[in-house]
Design an enzyme around this catalytic site. Structure first.
Site, short mmCIF file in Angstrom:
data_model
loop_
_atom_site.label_atom_id
_atom_site.label_comp_id
_atom_site.label_asym_id
_atom_site.label_seq_id
_atom_site.Cartn_x
_atom_site.Cartn_y
_atom_site.Cartn_z
N ASP A 165 0.75 -0.98 0.22
CA ASP A 165 0.60 0.14 -0.16
C ASP A 165 0.65 1.05 0.17
OD1 ASP A 165 -2.25 1.86 0.03
OD2 ASP A 165 -3.20 0.12 1.86
N GLU A 206 -11.30 6.89 4.07
CA GLU A 206 -9.75 6.39 4.96
C GLU A 206 -9.58 7.71 6.30
OE1 GLU A 206 -5.52 5.85 2.94
OE2 GLU A 206 -6.79 6.15 1.51
C1 BGC Z 1 -5.25 2.89 0.11
C2 BGC Z 1 -5.48 2.10 -0.56
C3 BGC Z 1 -5.46 2.37 -2.97
C4 BGC Z 1 -3.86 3.09 -2.11
C5 BGC Z 1 -3.89 3.61 -3.23
C6 BGC Z 1 -3.83 3.14 0.07
O1 BGC Z 1 -3.70 4.80 0.89
O2 BGC Z 1 -4.56 1.99 1.38
O3 BGC Z 1 -6.85 1.69 -0.94
O4 BGC Z 1 -5.78 1.36 -3.50
O5 BGC Z 1 -3.41 4.23 -1.17
O6 BGC Z 1 -4.48 4.85 -4.43
C1 BGC Z 2 -3.99 7.63 -0.29
C2 BGC Z 2 -3.69 7.89 -1.58
C3 BGC Z 2 -3.44 9.17 -1.92
C4 BGC Z 2 -2.93 10.14 -1.42
C5 BGC Z 2 -2.92 11.43 -1.49
C6 BGC Z 2 -2.87 8.43 0.76
O1 BGC Z 2 -2.19 8.68 1.81
O2 BGC Z 2 -3.93 6.26 0.02
O3 BGC Z 2 -4.67 7.20 -2.81
O4 BGC Z 2 -3.99 9.65 -3.17
O5 BGC Z 2 -3.39 10.15 -0.18
O6 BGC Z 2 -1.60 12.28 -1.61
#
Ligand code: BGC
Ligand code: BGC
Length: 821
Positions: A329, A529
């Site tokens: 991740d 998130e």
């Molecule tokens: C998330 C994932 C996601 C990835 C890419 C991460 O922060 O936990 O679910 O696939 O970002 O966007």
């Molecule tokens: C998330 C990503 C998101 C990014 C934005 C990350 O923590 O998982 O999916 O695009 O933050 O900077």
């Protein structure tokens, strides 16, 4: 229980059936391994449903023999399109790219579909023309198509997983997977980071809506058909190609078990629980042939999953026979004990096959190369990781494929949000609505009636779509970004007008002619998130809908509440104020599906996938737990034929504030913090007017802001001061400290916010005389231990400055970014 004879470990003691037939407690043998190391032999075994193809393996052998070391390392690293160019992919031989929730072609959140396709071609081209002396290995692109192809303007937006969980309809999941895959192919993208098959145990978690339910049964019944919808059937001629894509089961393992519902936190459970609660959906996804598994950010009893070889290699690869690849991740490897975002041999050595290294790809590429050379990463491990990546690429036909725009479905933009696709999503909406109250059998409403439609969610596609929609947080969009969507209001209007009734939109619920009934659409605003993490499960009512509902009720108008949310929430006052109450979750683009059910074209059939709380502090709350006492149990859901009365519910909220990321609002610091002024560490509420002073000020409402005046007679600081909070999670990404303010005077000299110089931004705001944001990414904070932040907001200057602050929060900046890159 699944097959196999497992020792049942119950809270540290092994329960054995004594000869007498009773249960005896015996002390467990001293464990030879800590409670965060799995014993794969105690997990059910499984074999991959995908036969190993000797021809493919032979091709991989030949490739491995011909590839340079740099090229091999490139296969195990992926960068985010916001931080990597096609030229980089060519130069570093990267095997894949991806886009995070906020990354889009040329940084435009609503870039047209054709730009995505063009960018897919650009990356593919670069990867296939790197070095003519080396074997040609095309790159693939991963995206979060988590509720439809939801980064793309015009795509069909399905309900988020929580709503799909309410349907209990595995067959429809297959169709949803098929539609999503085809829409991805339109834009040339071949790999989705979905499905999320988390079992969510604490609804304070901001990702609750990404899960299908609080127990494994729904996710376990959905994972197979959904993976087959996305990937096709193993053995079918279109498997992983044509209308299909590569799917990812995520986030392995126990992401939904994080302690206190804290994102990227710690699952504090025994191995038996880890296995029995969280693993069944993975077993189902693997049986359906899923080719990629994403490893969770989170920990198991204090140890990061991304470094846990006993789970990644021991369970997934060896015990379950998984021969696809494990992807990490977002910089999750950087959280493994002893690692950084740019250096983490521990992860690949534990079994990770692809580092998701958004902005850190170059550093991780360089350190991996170095460590393979030094032997810190065994060559055999690198070869195995590369073999897995190549195997999936062969299975998906990537080596024989033409460029993305020349593949089937590519560029057929009319398929994005096509009527057929939208019909599938509309059916999902109809099936996902859960009826919680229906006093006096108010529902179904008569479409020929006079209907008032109120609430800030009524005509608001962004709100009904939630997070992971065009942007990461699902915020910052405009109605024009949803050309193929129907708001809930539009769906109601169409139904009512067709039947000869009248429908009126009135967000605040006011009316001239008394309606026969009012439908009030309201709920949580979008989040994703950790930004959705809460400290309780109370509904905050951002638009004060309760007042609207009470006014309607007082005027004798029957009220139907349509509640949009990413989780069950304590809503007693709203349940009391409404005659009928529908949990609509986050339905996506098809608001028409809501009208179908409210007006009786379809019956309610949704059942709660999560228990509904009776109190705002009632979390975790899960069926099967001791003392289980929900307001509505798991599986609850009325039809209009049922008696839908509900006695008046207590209205006192049992907990304090819920949103941990707002630091100052409505004129007050939140969560026990105080706004203090002064110099150095000597801070006080109002230390004396010589240097700095604060007083309440009005923006929209009386005293909803604070005015802070620096006199310029010496350096002084304003700070929000409170108990230490851990912001390391927030600093991993683009989260910023965002201050909304207006500048009346100054700045006369340099001003810092979180240690960063923000003078230029403040000058611009001073010129404009408008309210605006100043945003400093947390990763730019200097001189702060992010694990123990006591002063999340610190603003300092020696010159004269006069600002009025209306809000301070942590979030994704949409304006006023002062970056440190
Ligand atoms: C998330 C994932 C996601 C990835 C890419 C991460 O922060 O936990 O679910 O696939 O970002 O966007
Ligand atoms: C998330 C990503 C998101 C990014 C934005 C990350 O923590 O998982 O999916 O695009 O933050 O900077």
């Amino acid at each position: 229980m699944k097959g196999g004879n497992w020792t049942r470990v119950v809270s540290g003691c092994v329960a054995v059936l004594a000869a007498s037939g009773g249960i005896a407690q015996v002390a467990p043998p001293t464990p030879s391994t800590p409670a965060n190391t799995a014993h794969p032999s105690e997990w059910p075994g499984q074999t991959s449903p995908v036969p190993r193809d000797p021809a493919i393996e032979a091709k991989i052998d030949r490739l491995l023999a011909a590839m340079s070391l740099e090229q091999k390392v490139g296969q195990v690293v992926q960068g985010d399109i916001a931080s990597i160019t096609p030229e980089d992919v060519r130069r570093y031989h990267l095997g894949s790219v991806f886009n995070g929730g906020n990354s889009d072609p040329h940084g435009q959140y609503n870039a047209p579909a054709k730009d995505w396709l063009a960018l897919a071609d650009a990356f593919w081209d670069a990867s296939t023309t790197d070095d003519p002396k080396l074997p040609r290995i095309p790159a693939i692109w991963g995206i979060d198509a988590v509720h439809g192809h939801s980064n793309i303007v015009g795509a069909t937006l399905f309900p988020h997983n929580i709503g799909l969980g309410a349907m209990r309809d595995p067959d429809l999941m297959r169709k949803i997977g098929e539609v999503t895959a085809v829409e991805m192919r339109v834009t040339g993208i071949d790999w989705t980071f979905a499905p999320t098959i988390a079992v969510v145990r604490d609804d304070r978690w901001g990702r609750t809506y990404e899960g299908f339910g609080e127990v494994p049964e729904i996710a376990a019944s959905y994972a197979g058909p959904l993976v087959e919808g996305l990937q096709g059937k193993v053995g079918g001629k279109d498997w992983l190609r044509g209308p299909h894509v590569i799917a990812t089961a995520k986030h392995f393992l126990g992401d939904g078990g994080t302690h206190n519902g804290r994102d990227q936190g710690d699952a504090q459970v025994g191995e038996t629980q880890l296995r029995d609660l969280f693993a069944p959906p993975y077993e189902a996804a693997l049986k359906a042939g899923v080719q990629s598994v994403m490893v969770s950010f989170s920990s198991w009893n204090g140890r990061k999953m991304t470094g846990n070889d006993s789970l990644l290699t021991g369970v997934v690869k060896q015990r379950w026979g998984f021969d696809g690849f494990l992807v990490g991740d977002w910089n999750a490897h950087g959280q493994v004990e002893g690692c950084t975002n740019t250096d983490c041999p521990q992860a690949i050595n534990a079994g990770l096959d692809i580092y998701m290294a958004p902005d850190s790809w170059k550093g991780i590429w360089e350190s991996t190369l170095r460590e393979v050379k030094s032997g810190a990463i065994p060559m055999s491990r690198l070869d195995d990781a590369v073999r897995r990546v190549l195997r999936v690429k062969f299975r998906a036909g990537i080596f024989d494929a033409v460029k993305p725009s020349a593949r089937p479905y590519a560029g057929r933009y009319e398929l994005l949000g096509s009527p057929e696709h939208r019909a599938v999503a509309r059916q999902a909406v109809r099936e996902s609505l859960v009826l919680l109250k229906n006093a006096g059998s108010l529902l179904p409403l008569k479409p020929g009636a006079r209907i008032l439609v109120a609430g800030d969610g009524a005509d608001n596609v962004a709100k009904q779509a939630g997070g992971w929609t065009l942007s990461w947080q699902g915020t910052g969009t405009t109605p024009a970004d949803f050309p193929n969507a129907t708001s809930i209001w539009q769906g109601i209007r169409e139904t009512v007008q067709t039947a000869g009734g009248t429908a009126t939109l009135s967000p605040d619920g006011s009316f001239a002619a008394k309606p026969d009934a009012a439908i009030v659409v309201f709920g949580e605003n979008p989040y994703a998130e950790f930004q959705g993490d809460r400290s309780d499960v109370a509904f905050d009512d951002p638009a004060d809908t309760l007042a609207t509902m009470k006014r309607l009720k007082a005027a004798g108008v029957p009220v139907v509440a349509v509640f949009l949310s990413g989780r069950p929430l304590w809503t007693n006052p709203w349940l009391n104020a409404a005659d009928a109450f529908v949990a609509a979750w986050l339905p996506g683009s098809e608001g028409g599906g809501v009208a179908d059910v409210l007006f009786g074209k379809a019956e309610f059939r949704g059942k709660l996938p999560f228990s509904w709380p009776k109190r705002s502090d009632q979390t975790p709350l899960n069926v099967g737990d001791g003392g289980y006492d929900p307001l509505f149990p798991y599986g609850f859901g009325l039809t209009t034929k049922d008696r839908g009365e509900l006695p008046a519910l207590p209205e006192v909220r049992a907990s304090g504030g819920g949103d941990a990321h707002t630091l100052f609002t409505a004129g007050k610091a939140t969560n026990g913090r105080r706004l203090l002024l002064g110099t150095g560490d000597a801070l006080a509420t109002n230390p004396g007017p010589e240097l700095i002073a604060q007083r309440p000020a009005d923006r929209v409402a009386q005293e909803d802001s604070v005015r802070i005046t620096w006199t310029g007679r010496g350096a002084a600081t304003a700070a929000l001061v409170g108990d230490p909070v851990d912001l390391t999670r927030e600093a991993n990404g683009d989260v910023a400290l965002i201050v909304t303010l207006r500048v009346a005077n100054g700045p006369a000299s340099a001003v810092t916010l979180g240690g960063r110089d923000v003078t230029t931004r403040l000058r611009a705001l001073a010129q404009s005389h408008e309210w605006g944001d100043v945003a400093v990414p947390l990763r730019c904070f200097t001189g702060t231990d992010l694990a123990r932040v006591t002063r999340p907001f610190v603003m300092s200057t020696a010159g004269a400055l006069d600002v009025t602050v209306s809000q301070v929060r942590l979030g994704s900046p949409t304006a006023g970014l002062v970056d440190c890159r």
